[in-house]
Design an enzyme around this catalytic site. Structure first.
Site, PDB file in Angstrom:
ATOM      1  N   LYS A  12       0.907  -1.113   0.115  1.00 53.82           N
ATOM      2  CA  LYS A  12       0.029  -0.132  -0.553  1.00 53.82           C
ATOM      3  C   LYS A  12       1.050   1.321  -0.060  1.00 53.82           C
ATOM      4  O   LYS A  12       1.208   1.936   0.759  1.00 53.82           O
ATOM      5  CB  LYS A  12      -0.995   0.326   0.945  1.00 53.82           C
ATOM      6  N   ASP A 127     -10.612   4.464   8.947  1.00 50.33           N
ATOM      7  CA  ASP A 127     -11.152   3.982   7.895  1.00 50.33           C
ATOM      8  C   ASP A 127     -11.894   3.491   7.738  1.00 50.33           C
ATOM      9  O   ASP A 127     -12.334   1.666   7.336  1.00 50.33           O
ATOM     10  CB  ASP A 127      -9.709   4.354   6.386  1.00 50.33           C
TER      11      ASP A 127
END
Length: 142
Positions: A12, A127
């Site tokens: 990521k 998130d």
């Protein structure tokens, strides 16, 4: 793949270019990303993806080509489908009621267990959304 273990991993990256993040917020976003990688590597829970490493990657030093130059997190590769896809496949109910089944309760309990683990360590996920919740059929592919 991890060259040492031959384990499949996911990488990521922080947005590849600051143009994807509002300039005034970039340093805050960068710091939150760094904190995610550093603190996340010390967490182990069955319902959380394992974070294996965080790299600042200053000047692209982690890559032979020198690119990309942005920080990244190496994490366990998870094979599965997202909660978002489950919701789409269930489709709307004619009476707009909520789908409460053994499957949806199991997912809710797993998410709650993971969030409790984080909160006990004074970590806020920030998130949590169906696209970030995986229904895992095999924990890891590798």
């Amino acid at each position: 793949r991890d060259r040492t273990t031959d384990r499949a991993v996911a990488v990521k990256f922080l947005a590849p270019d600051p143009k994807y993040i509002e300039r005034t917020a970039f340093e805050d976003v960068r710091e939150r990303f760094r904190r995610e990688g550093m603190r996340g590597s010390g967490l182990r829970h069955d319902n959380l993806v394992d974070i294996l490493a965080y790299e600042d990657n200053e000047d692209g030093t982690c890559f032979r080509s020198g690119k990309p130059k942005n920080p990244f997190i190496v994490m366990e590769y998870v094979r599965g489908r997202t909660l978002e896809s489950l919701i789409r496949n269930l489709g709307p109910k004619a009476d707009h009621s909520v789908h409460i089944t053994e499957q949806t309760l199991t997912v809710a309990a797993a998410v709650t267990d993971a969030l409790l683990y984080l909160h006990e360590r004074r970590i806020i996920h920030r998130d949590v959304k169906p696209a970030n919740i995986f229904r895992v059929f095999r924990k890891s592919c590798g």
